[in-house]
Motif scaffolding. Structure first.
Motif, PDB file in Angstrom:
ATOM      1  N   GLU A   1       0.821  -1.207   0.000  1.00 23.94           N
ATOM      2  CA  GLU A   1       0.000   0.000   0.000  1.00 23.94           C
ATOM      3  C   GLU A   1       0.852   1.253   0.000  1.00 23.94           C
ATOM      4  O   GLU A   1       0.550   2.228  -0.708  1.00 23.94           O
ATOM      5  CB  GLU A   1      -0.933  -0.010   1.219  1.00 23.94           C
TER       6      GLU A   1
ATOM      7  N   LYS B   1       0.703   4.386  -2.589  1.00 29.51           N
ATOM      8  CA  LYS B   1       0.476   5.782  -2.177  1.00 29.51           C
ATOM      9  C   LYS B   1       1.575   6.685  -2.713  1.00 29.51           C
ATOM     10  O   LYS B   1       1.317   7.824  -3.136  1.00 29.51           O
ATOM     11  CB  LYS B   1       0.418   5.866  -0.658  1.00 29.51           C
TER      12      LYS B   1
ATOM     13  N   ALA C   1      -6.912   7.050  -3.637  1.00 28.03           N
ATOM     14  CA  ALA C   1      -6.293   6.101  -2.705  1.00 28.03           C
ATOM     15  C   ALA C   1      -6.143   4.755  -3.396  1.00 28.03           C
ATOM     16  O   ALA C   1      -6.914   4.419  -4.296  1.00 28.03           O
ATOM     17  CB  ALA C   1      -7.152   5.962  -1.452  1.00 28.03           C
TER      18      ALA C   1
END
Length: 260
Positions: free
Chosen positions: A143, A147, A206
């Protein structure tokens, strides 16, 4: 009177010769090779290749039939037919021919109907109707990495270059993340739910998690689904349905068989 009878007899023999010759392709070592053998081979070749049976092809097949007879006679002299290997191969060949004939007979008696083809097309059209999306994505394992890529793109980095450099999806990554046109149902649920919320040209703020990893998604364009017409895919659908019916028939025979 004797001369007249002899002349009649000669005429009858001359008239019969072409008929006898027509029944055979050739006489090989005293053994007749019937024309029916050539006709059967010609039918098989033209069906498989689509080539018309012209004089040149017929001559080629005639020579093939003669060669086969020559080779068969030699095999007979050598006792090939009595060997275990030959008998085993003959049994396999017999099974293959019988099974092929069984399936051909079943297909002939159980064709796919136009109504069945139309119903299958309508099902396909219903499932694929609606919007199609031209989307891109970048797939990474973590993740935090996703990002960081989103931040880089918002800071001016090109989405396509980031995909080529960092996406672990080799197929789309090499093309700048391009997934081509597809409807939402083509993707896993998490991906499609995020994608359909985006407007044209918009990227996810996101990362989106799926079973494959973390995605950054961008929608480049949206359109109504472009479906082929019934006539364009009718043949393809018929073939697929016939194959499916054949598989079901084969499975039904296997299920009913008593195997100990």
């Amino acid at each position: 009177m004797k001369f007249t009878l002899s002349a009649v007899a000669a005429a009858l023999l001359i008239g019969a010769a072409p008929v006898a010759f027509a029944q055979n392709v050739a006489i090989v070592n005293g053994k007749a090779v019937p024309t029916a053998r050539l006709d059967a081979l010609a039918q098989q070749v033209t069906a498989q290749t689509g080539r018309p049976l012209d004089d040149a092809l017929r001559e080629q097949l005639k020579e093939e039939v003669i060669l086969r007879e020559v080779f068969m006679q030699e095999a007979g002299k050598r006792g090939i037919a009595a060997t275990p290997e030959f008998k085993a191969q003959m049994e396999l060949a017999r099974q293959t021919i019988m099974i092929r004939a069984l399936f051909a007979d079943w297909q002939k008696k159980n064709p796919v109907t136009d109504a069945e083809i139309r119903a299958e097309y309508d099902k396909f059209a219903s499932a694929n109707a609606g919007k199609e999306y031209r989307a891109r994505h970048i797939l990474v394992e973590k993740e935090d990495e996703a990002k960081a890529i989103i931040a880089a793109i918002k800071g001016g980095a090109k989405f396509e270059e980031q995909a080529k450099q960092k996406s672990k999806d080799p197929g789309s990554g090499a093309n700048g993340g391009d997934l081509d046109w597809a409807n939402a149902a083509s993707y896993v649920t998490e991906f499609s739910e995020a994608m359909v919320k985006l407007d044209k040209g918009q990227m996810t703020d996101a990362p989106v998690k799926s079973q494959f990893g973390w995605h950054i998604i961008r929608v480049d364009d949206v359109r109504q689904a472009q479906l082929p017409s019934f006539d364009e895919v009718k043949g393809q659908i018929a073939q697929q349905m016939q194959q499916q019916k054949m598989q079901e028939y084969q499975q039904s025979l296997r299920t009913k068989a008593k195997v100990q």
